[in-house]
Scaffold this active site. Structure first.
Site, PDB file in Angstrom:
ATOM      1  N   LYS A  35       0.815  -1.220   0.000  1.00 47.76           N
ATOM      2  CA  LYS A  35       0.000   0.000   0.000  1.00 47.76           C
ATOM      3  C   LYS A  35       0.849   1.271   0.000  1.00 47.76           C
ATOM      4  CE  LYS A  35      -1.087   1.614   3.803  1.00 47.76           C
ATOM      5  NZ  LYS A  35      -1.524   1.931   5.168  1.00 47.76           N
ATOM      6  N   THR A  36       1.849   1.344   0.871  1.00 47.37           N
ATOM      7  CA  THR A  36       2.644   2.568   0.991  1.00 47.37           C
ATOM      8  C   THR A  36       3.411   2.855  -0.290  1.00 47.37           C
ATOM      9  OG1 THR A  36       2.869   2.188   3.371  1.00 47.37           O
ATOM     10  CG2 THR A  36       4.397   3.743   2.370  1.00 47.37           C
ATOM     11  N   ASP A 227      -4.555   8.249   3.688  1.00 48.57           N
ATOM     12  CA  ASP A 227      -4.077   6.914   4.040  1.00 48.57           C
ATOM     13  C   ASP A 227      -4.855   6.419   5.267  1.00 48.57           C
ATOM     14  OD1 ASP A 227      -2.556   4.615   4.019  1.00 48.57           O
ATOM     15  OD2 ASP A 227      -0.843   5.519   5.040  1.00 48.57           O
ATOM     16  N   GLU A 228      -4.996   5.104   5.388  1.00 47.33           N
ATOM     17  CA  GLU A 228      -5.713   4.487   6.516  1.00 47.33           C
ATOM     18  C   GLU A 228      -7.109   5.104   6.674  1.00 47.33           C
ATOM     19  OE1 GLU A 228      -4.526   1.932   7.834  1.00 47.33           O
ATOM     20  OE2 GLU A 228      -2.340   2.022   7.787  1.00 47.33           O
ATOM     21  N   GLN A 258      -9.364  -3.753   8.803  1.00 46.87           N
ATOM     22  CA  GLN A 258      -8.393  -3.321   9.814  1.00 46.87           C
ATOM     23  C   GLN A 258      -8.870  -2.065  10.551  1.00 46.87           C
ATOM     24  OE1 GLN A 258      -4.093  -3.842   8.794  1.00 46.87           O
ATOM     25  NE2 GLN A 258      -4.848  -4.256   6.732  1.00 46.87           N
ATOM     26  N   ARG A 612      -0.058  -9.876  11.021  1.00 52.86           N
ATOM     27  CA  ARG A 612       1.289  -9.368  11.305  1.00 52.86           C
ATOM     28  C   ARG A 612       2.342 -10.443  11.000  1.00 52.86           C
ATOM     29  NH1 ARG A 612       0.208  -5.155  10.081  1.00 52.86           N
ATOM     30  NH2 ARG A 612      -1.784  -6.110   9.607  1.00 52.86           N
TER      31      ARG A 612
END
Length: 746
Positions: A35-36, A227-228, A258, A612
């Site tokens: 994503k980043t 973002d997020e 999330q 994770r």
């Protein structure tokens, strides 16, 4: 036009997100989907390939760490001056806008920004001015409620018109909340101050009431990125809707699966309803996971499939199958910490992983204590991420300081710390008089408190006697009652549990849980058959005195350590090997009621925990746990049941698997050593005496709690601190005068 941004390594879906830059886009980015990289390359593509000026781009994140990482990556890609690029957190970006325009909503541009401490202080002052009971109108809970209202776009003026909230206040017994909220807002304005929520709420007001200001920023920010996005609240989304209305170039990136911050005011509804809010939006799904093995990806898909409120997606990976997920079962919470620590030790000893590859995730902070203890016992270095080591928490220090006073009334520092913990109206002015009298009469602080009826007026004397009546009965009983009886009576008479439970905020409930966990640790100590001495003094002496030192050493030297943290703190991180512990109904998920939304948020939290993991995943549960001094039965988490199948190793790890390993370790002593050990044990057990030889570096010793060891250092004032490396429990620091040691003569 040929691309100036290298997108050759991106998959086709990622390339589409990077290059299709105009219009409204919803990018659903699964865990480990790059994503980043995609977001930063999209911004770089706009600048280099499409000639968009950096000053026309607004990119919003939720942490300074995330924004700094994005700035760094974009800078490396475009190699231009990025100072005009507005990239940062919502609060930092909007505070700059407010500095330039706040006069239009009645503020001066040098306004102060109140942090959480300032907010609580102001709320407390208002509660006192209104002559309200702070046990009912807790400053923490009132401040938290004000924050939640602001995140929902409900001002103090609006609040008075909302019957649903006014009725809630009646049921909760806080009918004056609306008056407190109004007064709080008025004082902030009068003092030219804004809290963090005001930075958002006032930006919304600024744009709503000043169309010219809004138009200028609409012209400035032609392209907006978030973002997020799943973590946004109502007011943040409201501001964005206004800013993007003219150019309609908005790209939001997030993952509804999330969304785990409802307690902070975030609403998953923003991302779930985005397609309905913008019918013309383009939806792209980044579904390829580059982080985890197939088994872990399959498990994560199973988890989230049980949620009803979600955006459909199917995460997949081309990575290898990988290890099956392993279940760890223990009889008690203490056994769980021991067993997980043993499994970790074996992974490290077998060189399968480095310490930094491993993380232990838990639902609530208080769970860390048992793991800290067991890891330290096995000489495994650890660090707490996003929180404090258990014994560093203020409320734990408060209770332990009370123990110090009970065991030693000469301990003036412990008295100073505990005299008004929890709050009982003994302020600094009163204590200044107490210190002055103690110095003038050359007597101990405790003696001044005991004589308070003679030395002070009625009001002060009554306040000080409250403290004496808590401590003195426990001093009289400390030798006749065990550690748990003293500790539980202290927490009741001092009012710790009642105090934090009645405050009721998220922060205060964490403190309540931490104190409960401390009591659990004392009950475990008392119930341990190997501990012959069950007194409070013995318990205090058995504490991990070196845990703070170990933690500090890890932070300073950046040694290889395993990580411990709550699942909330793990968001955005990844580890090769993940242990998720305490997986029982009531613990994870925390079930306060049958509210479907709460359960689905807990499931999303579990999804975050599982995703994770890159290579190995261990899920741990116990059939009983100590709570409020009792060993209560617990039930395996429904989340484990929901994912059971081919991705789970059919052989559950239990303590029996490690008995042979423990036996081997215990059998490594020579026959001569065991002979000496048996002699010492007989001396202590039959004669109840302690033989002390020369305490010096290198001397071999026996300790009644930790067994055999060797002194590796002596320090402290008057050489009263002894550092011992125990055969079974690793290195510990002991206080010489308080430790029952046998020193073997050479």
């Amino acid at each position: 036009m040929s691309s100036n941004v290298d997108i050759s390594r991106l998959n086709n879906t990622q390339k589409k997100v990077v290059t299709d830059t105009n219009g409204i886009s919803l990018v659903i980015a699964g865990p480990g989907s790059g994503k980043t990289e995609v977001l930063t390359k999209r911004i770089a593509y706009l600048i280099l390939n499409e000639g968009v000026s950096p000053e026309n781009i607004l990119a919003l994140t939720f942490s300074n760490k995330a924004s700094n990482e994005m700035k760094k990556r974009i800078s490396e890609l475009v190699k231009l001056d990025l100072k005009p690029l507005c990239i940062g957190t919502f609060h930092s970006c909007f505070s700059k806008i407010l500095r330039n325009n706040c006069d239009k909503i009645g503020y001066k541009n040098n306004f102060t920004i109140y942090d959480a401490t300032d907010v609580r202080s102001l709320v407390k002052s208002i509660i006192n001015d209104f002559n309200l009971d702070q046990t009912v109108y807790s400053p923490n809970s009132i401040a938290e409620r004000i924050s939640i209202m602001k995140s929902k776009l409900i001002t103090a003026e609006d609040y008075k018109k909302e019957d649903i909230y006014l009725n809630e206040d009646k049921r909760s017994g806080i009918i004056k909340f609306s008056d407190i909220y109004s007064e709080y807002s008025k004082r902030c304005k009068n003092e030219n101050a804004m809290d963090f929520d005001d930075l958002l709420l006032n930006t919304y007001e600024l744009f709503s009431k000043n169309k010219d200001v809004l138009a200028s920023y609409q012209d400035k920010f032609k392209y907006i990125f978030i973002d997020e996005f799943q973590d946004t609240n109502i007011v943040q989304y409201g501001i964005i809707k206004m800013l993007m209305k003219k150019n309609k170039n908005l790209c939001v990136v997030g993952d509804d699966s999330q969304s785990i911050y409802a307690f902070r005011g975030a609403t998953v509804a923003n991302i779930l309803s985005f397609k309905n809010d913008f019918k013309e939006c383009k939806v792209t799904k980044l579904e390829q996971n580059y982080r985890s093995t197939k088994n872990i990806v399959d498990i994560s898909n199973k988890i989230i499939s049980h949620n009803k409120e979600k955006l459909e997606k199917s995460i997949w990976t081309s990575n290898e199958e990988g290890n099956k997920c392993k279940l760890i079962y223990s009889r008690t919470g203490l056994d769980e910490a021991k067993l997980v620590s043993l499994v970790i030790k074996k992974l490290l000893d077998d060189k399968k992983y480095k310490p930094s590859d491993i993380v232990i995730l838990y639902r609530i902070n208080s769970q860390s204590r048992l793991f800290e203890t067991e890891l330290t016992n096995k000489s495994i270095k650890y660090k707490i991420i996003g929180g404090l080591s258990f014994y560093q928490h203020e409320e734990i220090k408060d209770v332990l300081s009370f123990f110090r006073v009970i065991l030693n009334t000469d301990d003036a520092e412990a008295i100073k710390r505990t005299i008004n913990r929890p709050r009982r109206g003994i302020g600094d002015t009163t204590m200044t008089q107490v210190y002055k009298l103690a110095k003038e009469k050359n007597i101990k602080l405790w003696e001044v408190l005991k004589m308070s009826r003679i030395l002070f007026g009625i009001r002060i004397a009554e306040l000080l006697q409250k403290y004496v009546t808590i401590v003195e009965p426990l001093i009289n009983e400390v030798n006749s009652k065990n550690a748990y009886e003293i500790a539980s009576k202290l927490c009741e008479s001092a009012g710790f549990l009642k105090y934090y439970k009645e405050l009721g905020t998220e922060e205060d409930m964490t403190k309540y849980e931490n104190i409960q966990e401390l009591l659990n640790s004392i009950k475990i100590f008392v119930d341990d058959k190997d501990n012959k001495d069950k007194s409070l003094s013995a318990y205090v002496n058995s504490l991990q005195l070196d845990s703070d030192e170990l933690l500090l050493k890890n932070e300073k030297e950046n040694d290889e350590t395993i990580s411990l943290m709550t699942v909330h703190s793990a968001k955005g991180l990844e580890y090769k090997c993940v242990f998720i512990v305490g997986l029982e109904d009531g613990m994870f998920p925390i079930i306060r009621n049958d509210n479907l939304k709460d359960l689905e948020e807990e499931r999303r939290l579990f999804y975050v925990a599982v995703t994770r993991a890159k290579e190995s995943l261990y899920l741990s549960y116990a059939s009983s746990r100590y709570y409020m001094g009792k060993n209560n039965e617990s039930k395996k988490s429904r989340f484990i049941t929901e994912i059971e199948g081919k991705n789970i190793d059919p052989t559950t790890i239990t303590m029996d698997k490690f008995k042979n390993l423990e036996s081997k370790n215990k059998g490594e002593h020579s026959s001569y050593s065991m002979f000496k050990y048996s002699i010492v044990s007989r001396k202590i057990n039959e004669k109840n005496t302690v033989v002390q030889g020369d305490i010096k570096k290198g001397a071999e010793i026996y300790h009644t709690v930790y067994g055999r060891g060797r002194i590796i250092n002596i320090n402290g004032s008057s050489d009263n601190l002894i550092r011992v490396c125990f055969n079974k429990y690793g290195e510990k620091t002991l206080v010489k005068e308080q430790s029952k040691l046998v020193v073997f003569s050479e």
